[in-house]
Design a protein around this motif. Structure first.
Motif, PDB file in Angstrom:
ATOM      1  N   VAL A  23      -1.628  -1.045  -3.917  1.00  0.00           N
ATOM      2  CA  VAL A  23      -2.512  -0.341  -3.972  1.00  0.00           C
ATOM      3  C   VAL A  23      -2.250   1.064  -3.817  1.00  0.00           C
ATOM      4  CG1 VAL A  23      -4.704   0.133  -2.591  1.00  0.00           C
ATOM      5  CG2 VAL A  23      -3.907  -2.171  -3.122  1.00  0.00           C
ATOM      6  N   LEU A  24      -2.510   2.033  -4.637  1.00  0.00           N
ATOM      7  CA  LEU A  24      -2.247   3.397  -4.646  1.00  0.00           C
ATOM      8  C   LEU A  24      -3.163   4.216  -4.039  1.00  0.00           C
ATOM      9  CD1 LEU A  24       0.124   5.203  -5.253  1.00  0.00           C
ATOM     10  CD2 LEU A  24      -0.716   5.387  -7.548  1.00  0.00           C
ATOM     11  N   VAL A  25      -3.026   5.077  -2.911  1.00  0.00           N
ATOM     12  CA  VAL A  25      -3.966   5.769  -2.367  1.00  0.00           C
ATOM     13  C   VAL A  25      -3.658   7.265  -2.166  1.00  0.00           C
ATOM     14  CG1 VAL A  25      -5.359   5.882   0.062  1.00  0.00           C
ATOM     15  CG2 VAL A  25      -4.246   3.727  -0.681  1.00  0.00           C
ATOM     16  N   GLY A  26      -4.447   8.151  -2.464  1.00  0.00           N
ATOM     17  CA  GLY A  26      -4.384   9.659  -2.447  1.00  0.00           C
ATOM     18  C   GLY A  26      -5.204  10.288  -1.803  1.00  0.00           C
ATOM     19  N   HIS A  27      -4.707  10.882  -0.865  1.00  0.00           N
ATOM     20  CA  HIS A  27      -5.856  11.823   0.022  1.00  0.00           C
ATOM     21  C   HIS A  27      -5.847  13.414  -0.507  1.00  0.00           C
ATOM     22  CE1 HIS A  27      -6.423  14.857   3.555  1.00  0.00           C
ATOM     23  NE2 HIS A  27      -7.612  14.356   3.264  1.00  0.00           N
ATOM     24  N   SER A  28      -6.954  14.118  -0.715  1.00  0.00           N
ATOM     25  CA  SER A  28      -6.937  15.400  -1.221  1.00  0.00           C
ATOM     26  C   SER A  28      -6.309  15.516  -2.536  1.00  0.00           C
ATOM     27  CB  SER A  28      -6.456  16.432   0.005  1.00  0.00           C
ATOM     28  OG  SER A  28      -6.863  17.736  -0.314  1.00  0.00           O
ATOM     29  N   GLY A  43      -3.543  14.547  -3.266  1.00  0.00           N
ATOM     30  CA  GLY A  43      -2.828  13.686  -3.607  1.00  0.00           C
ATOM     31  C   GLY A  43      -3.639  12.466  -4.380  1.00  0.00           C
ATOM     32  N   GLY A  44      -4.950  12.723  -4.567  1.00  0.00           N
ATOM     33  CA  GLY A  44      -5.652  12.101  -5.602  1.00  0.00           C
ATOM     34  C   GLY A  44      -5.396  12.639  -7.109  1.00  0.00           C
ATOM     35  N   VAL A  91       0.775  -1.164  -0.055  1.00  0.00           N
ATOM     36  CA  VAL A  91       0.102  -0.069   0.131  1.00  0.00           C
ATOM     37  C   VAL A  91       0.921   1.246  -0.094  1.00  0.00           C
ATOM     38  CG1 VAL A  91      -1.714   1.346   1.250  1.00  0.00           C
ATOM     39  CG2 VAL A  91      -1.838  -1.377   1.383  1.00  0.00           C
ATOM     40  N   VAL A  92       0.675   2.188  -0.991  1.00  0.00           N
ATOM     41  CA  VAL A  92       1.487   3.479  -1.059  1.00  0.00           C
ATOM     42  C   VAL A  92       0.330   4.446  -0.666  1.00  0.00           C
ATOM     43  CG1 VAL A  92       3.021   4.992  -2.429  1.00  0.00           C
ATOM     44  CG2 VAL A  92       2.973   2.332  -2.770  1.00  0.00           C
ATOM     45  N   LEU A  93       0.798   5.251   0.297  1.00  0.00           N
ATOM     46  CA  LEU A  93       0.078   6.509   0.729  1.00  0.00           C
ATOM     47  C   LEU A  93       0.419   7.800   0.254  1.00  0.00           C
ATOM     48  CD1 LEU A  93      -0.496   4.845   4.639  1.00  0.00           C
ATOM     49  CD2 LEU A  93      -2.127   4.616   2.361  1.00  0.00           C
ATOM     50  N   VAL A  94      -0.107   8.555  -0.428  1.00  0.00           N
ATOM     51  CA  VAL A  94       0.098   9.840  -0.865  1.00  0.00           C
ATOM     52  C   VAL A  94      -0.626  10.859  -0.218  1.00  0.00           C
ATOM     53  CG1 VAL A  94       0.646  11.231  -3.034  1.00  0.00           C
ATOM     54  CG2 VAL A  94       0.604   8.688  -3.027  1.00  0.00           C
ATOM     55  N   HIS A  95       0.200  11.544   0.366  1.00  0.00           N
ATOM     56  CA  HIS A  95      -0.569  12.786   1.166  1.00  0.00           C
ATOM     57  C   HIS A  95      -1.046  13.999   0.296  1.00  0.00           C
ATOM     58  CE1 HIS A  95       2.938  15.705   1.405  1.00  0.00           C
ATOM     59  NE2 HIS A  95       3.510  14.747   1.370  1.00  0.00           N
ATOM     60  N   ILE A 116      -9.380   9.220  -0.905  1.00  0.00           N
ATOM     61  CA  ILE A 116      -9.789   9.503   0.225  1.00  0.00           C
ATOM     62  C   ILE A 116     -10.061  11.109   0.464  1.00  0.00           C
ATOM     63  CG2 ILE A 116      -9.511   9.748   2.768  1.00  0.00           C
ATOM     64  CD1 ILE A 116      -9.559   6.863   1.427  1.00  0.00           C
ATOM     65  N   ALA A 117     -11.269  11.635   0.089  1.00  0.00           N
ATOM     66  CA  ALA A 117     -11.674  12.973  -0.016  1.00  0.00           C
ATOM     67  C   ALA A 117     -10.680  13.615  -1.015  1.00  0.00           C
ATOM     68  CB  ALA A 117     -11.599  13.612   1.428  1.00  0.00           C
ATOM     69  N   ALA A 118     -10.698  12.965  -2.003  1.00  0.00           N
ATOM     70  CA  ALA A 118      -9.431  13.535  -2.908  1.00  0.00           C
ATOM     71  C   ALA A 118     -10.199  13.929  -4.452  1.00  0.00           C
ATOM     72  CB  ALA A 118      -8.575  12.013  -3.046  1.00  0.00           C
ATOM     73  N   PHE A 119      -9.277  14.687  -5.024  1.00  0.00           N
ATOM     74  CA  PHE A 119      -9.545  15.166  -6.357  1.00  0.00           C
ATOM     75  C   PHE A 119      -9.283  13.818  -7.036  1.00  0.00           C
ATOM     76  CE2 PHE A 119      -8.114  19.229  -4.399  1.00  0.00           C
ATOM     77  CZ  PHE A 119      -9.368  19.814  -4.690  1.00  0.00           C
ATOM     78  N   GLY A 120     -10.284  13.817  -8.216  1.00  0.00           N
ATOM     79  CA  GLY A 120      -9.979  12.685  -9.447  1.00  0.00           C
ATOM     80  C   GLY A 120     -10.268  13.094 -10.637  1.00  0.00           C
ATOM     81  N   PRO A 121      -9.450  13.999 -11.133  1.00  0.00           N
ATOM     82  CA  PRO A 121      -9.671  14.964 -12.448  1.00  0.00           C
ATOM     83  C   PRO A 121      -9.739  13.975 -13.704  1.00  0.00           C
ATOM     84  CG  PRO A 121      -7.507  15.388 -11.714  1.00  0.00           C
ATOM     85  CD  PRO A 121      -8.124  14.554 -10.485  1.00  0.00           C
ATOM     86  N   VAL A 122     -10.648  14.649 -14.701  1.00  0.00           N
ATOM     87  CA  VAL A 122     -10.340  13.845 -15.948  1.00  0.00           C
ATOM     88  C   VAL A 122      -9.116  14.606 -16.796  1.00  0.00           C
ATOM     89  CG1 VAL A 122     -12.946  13.490 -16.200  1.00  0.00           C
ATOM     90  CG2 VAL A 122     -12.027  15.758 -16.968  1.00  0.00           C
ATOM     91  N   GLU A 123      -8.785  14.202 -17.854  1.00  0.00           N
ATOM     92  CA  GLU A 123      -7.731  14.750 -18.747  1.00  0.00           C
ATOM     93  C   GLU A 123      -8.019  16.308 -19.347  1.00  0.00           C
ATOM     94  OE1 GLU A 123      -4.919  13.751 -22.528  1.00  0.00           O
ATOM     95  OE2 GLU A 123      -6.692  12.568 -22.124  1.00  0.00           O
ATOM     96  N   GLY A 124      -7.126  17.217 -19.089  1.00  0.00           N
ATOM     97  CA  GLY A 124      -7.159  18.390 -19.400  1.00  0.00           C
ATOM     98  C   GLY A 124      -8.066  19.229 -18.305  1.00  0.00           C
ATOM     99  N   GLU A 125      -8.239  18.612 -17.081  1.00  0.00           N
ATOM    100  CA  GLU A 125      -9.222  19.542 -16.126  1.00  0.00           C
ATOM    101  C   GLU A 125      -8.276  19.648 -14.771  1.00  0.00           C
ATOM    102  OE1 GLU A 125     -13.426  18.386 -14.405  1.00  0.00           O
ATOM    103  OE2 GLU A 125     -11.895  17.355 -13.080  1.00  0.00           O
TER     104      GLU A 125
END
Length: 268
Positions: A92-97, A99-100, A36-40, A117-126
């Motif tokens: 398993v790659l995890v991102g917060h805020s 970090g997403g 598990v890789v946790l990205v702040h 985790i309460a994270a951004f999940g942008p589409v391409e170009g966003e």
């Protein structure tokens, strides 16, 4: 009679061996647990994952918590990709805020699942700033005077300087982590890392969630990224979604529940 006993013994031995092969192959199929890789995210450092990391390690998972430079999705993703490249086996790659946004730009075939985790999940170009549009998704309190700006030394920026944003001291607890104790909030504030303003404006690349199973944990009482924006992003990526009535810092206030979602992604 002796032949019959020999035959029976041989048959029993063969059945035992067969059973061992069957059950042994089942264990082999299950394979080792993923790393598990946790990205702040922004306004935090790797210590924000301490509770979650401890919980996961107690369940037998190897956990890696790299430093996120907070300079921009492309640069930061390249740093995390190097971390993933050094890991043997599935991840398993995890991102917060923020970090997403970083894990969304990480592409490595070893990544078997993504967790937001309460994270951004942008589409391409966003850029991530669009997904906290106050007209579509009202409610963010991360505005001046809660949001401060300062000039920082940055060897990656033109001229060696950059403009960073941070949460001001007097608003950090109430805006970023209203559901933790005063003592915990003070510790988090002491570990706060500012983030380049450019990180919110840089256009994202092709999203890794488009072809990787994803999980999303919405923070229902979030005062940084409104829960409505989180639900929108989770739905758009087709993520396995759950929700907790927490602040933006659910990884600190509810580490066990956050770890549960990560374990679900590991099994998934």
């Amino acid at each position: 009679m002796k032949i019959s006993r020999v035959f029976t013994a041989v048959l029993a031995m063969l059945m035992t061996v067969a059973a061992g092969l069957i059950f042994g192959s089942g264990a082999a199929v299950a394979g080792p647990k993923p790393t598990v890789v946790l990205v702040h995210g922004a306004f935090a450092d790797a210590t924000s994952w301490d509770g979650v990391a401890a919980d996961l390690r107690s369940r037998g998972y190897r956990v890696v918590v790299p430093d996120n430079p907070l300079r921009g999705p492309a640069y930061d993703a390249s740093v995390i990709e190097k971390t993933v490249a050094d890991i043997d086996g599935p991840v398993v790659l995890v991102g917060h805020s923020y970090g997403g946004a970083v894990i969304t730009n990480v592409h490595d075939p070893k990544v078997q699942s993504l967790v937001y985790i309460a994270a951004f999940g942008p589409v391409e170009g966003e850029p991530v700033q669009i997904t906290i549009d106050p007209i579509r998704f009202p409610g963010s309190q991360l505005l001046p005077p809660a949001l401060g700006l300062r000039i920082v030394d940055d060897p990656h920026a033109i001229g060696g300087k950059n403009v960073d944003g941070y949460v001001t001291d007097e608003y950090f607890h109430s805006v970023f982590a209203q559901d933790v104790s005063d003592e915990t909030a003070a510790t988090m504030l002491a570990h706060q890392k500012s983030a380049a303003l450019w990180a919110n404006l840089e256009l994202g690349g092709p999203p890794s969630w488009a072809n990787t199973p994803s999980w999303y944990l919405v923070a229902g009482e979030d005062r940084v990224i409104p829960a409505s924006a989180q639900r929108f992003m989770a739905n758009r990526m087709g993520a396995n979604t759950s929700e907790l009535p927490t602040s933006h810092a659910s990884l600190v206030s509810q580490p066990g529940a956050v770890a549960d979602v990560i374990v679900a992604a590991a099994h998934g």
